[in-house]
Scaffold this motif. Structure first.
Motif, mmCIF file in Angstrom:
data_model
loop_
_atom_site.group_PDB
_atom_site.id
_atom_site.type_symbol
_atom_site.label_atom_id
_atom_site.label_comp_id
_atom_site.label_asym_id
_atom_site.label_seq_id
_atom_site.Cartn_x
_atom_site.Cartn_y
_atom_site.Cartn_z
ATOM 1 N N LEU A 1 22.311 -102.797 76.195
ATOM 2 C CA LEU A 1 22.902 -102.744 74.856
ATOM 3 C C LEU A 1 22.088 -101.852 73.925
ATOM 4 O O LEU A 1 22.649 -101.115 73.111
ATOM 5 C CB LEU A 1 23.014 -104.156 74.270
ATOM 6 N N GLN A 2 20.778 -101.911 74.056
ATOM 7 C CA GLN A 2 19.930 -101.079 73.210
ATOM 8 C C GLN A 2 20.101 -99.594 73.539
ATOM 9 O O GLN A 2 20.174 -98.759 72.638
ATOM 10 C CB GLN A 2 18.459 -101.465 73.375
ATOM 11 N N ASP B 1 22.695 -97.986 75.426
ATOM 12 C CA ASP B 1 24.045 -97.440 75.390
ATOM 13 C C ASP B 1 24.689 -97.507 74.011
ATOM 14 O O ASP B 1 25.328 -96.557 73.568
ATOM 15 C CB ASP B 1 24.938 -98.173 76.399
ATOM 16 N N ILE B 2 24.555 -98.625 73.340
ATOM 17 C CA ILE B 2 25.253 -98.826 72.069
ATOM 18 C C ILE B 2 24.325 -98.564 70.889
ATOM 19 O O ILE B 2 24.771 -98.222 69.803
ATOM 20 C CB ILE B 2 25.854 -100.246 72.007
ATOM 21 N N GLY B 3 23.036 -98.727 71.084
ATOM 22 C CA GLY B 3 22.076 -98.481 70.023
ATOM 23 C C GLY B 3 21.825 -99.679 69.117
ATOM 24 O O GLY B 3 21.395 -99.507 67.977
ATOM 25 N N VAL B 4 22.084 -100.877 69.604
ATOM 26 C CA VAL B 4 21.807 -102.067 68.790
ATOM 27 C C VAL B 4 20.337 -102.430 68.921
ATOM 28 O O VAL B 4 19.688 -102.138 69.919
ATOM 29 C CB VAL B 4 22.697 -103.264 69.203
ATOM 30 N N ASP C 1 19.873 -107.130 65.718
ATOM 31 C CA ASP C 1 21.338 -107.195 65.773
ATOM 32 C C ASP C 1 21.813 -108.166 66.853
ATOM 33 O O ASP C 1 22.757 -108.930 66.646
ATOM 34 C CB ASP C 1 21.931 -105.808 66.042
#
Length: 92
Positions: A53-54, A56-59, A63
């Motif tokens: 998640l960190q 690929d999506i940048g969260v 978050d």
């Protein structure tokens, strides 16, 4: 002294609308167990996919913590509603 041949049953006033006690059917139990298993898997999958998640999506971790907290608050806030609906028999 001889025993009384008539049995006396005490009636509770206002107890006419009681639903008979019955066990849930097997389909209801299987459905409930499946939902609980999916929810448990969902909670464990979030922690195992943090890195993806960190990247690929940048969260951020913050978050992800907010998402997890929001899910838990929503679950706990709606639990009394589901309990009331289940007790009244509106879900059956």
């Amino acid at each position: 002294m001889t025993p009384c041949p008539v049995s006396v049953v005490a009636e509770v006033p206002g107890d006419d609308n009681q639903a008979p006690d019955r066990a849930p059917g097997w389909l209801t139990q299987i459905s409930l167990f499946s939902v609980v298993a999916i929810q448990g898997a969902d909670m464990k999958l979030l922690s195992s996919s943090i890195k993806a998640l960190q990247q690929d999506i940048g969260v951020t971790l913050t978050d992800i913590g907010y998402m997890s907290m929001a899910q838990m608050i929503a679950t706990k806030a709606t639990a009394p509603l589901w309990g009331i609906l289940a007790d009244r028999g509106t879900l059956s």
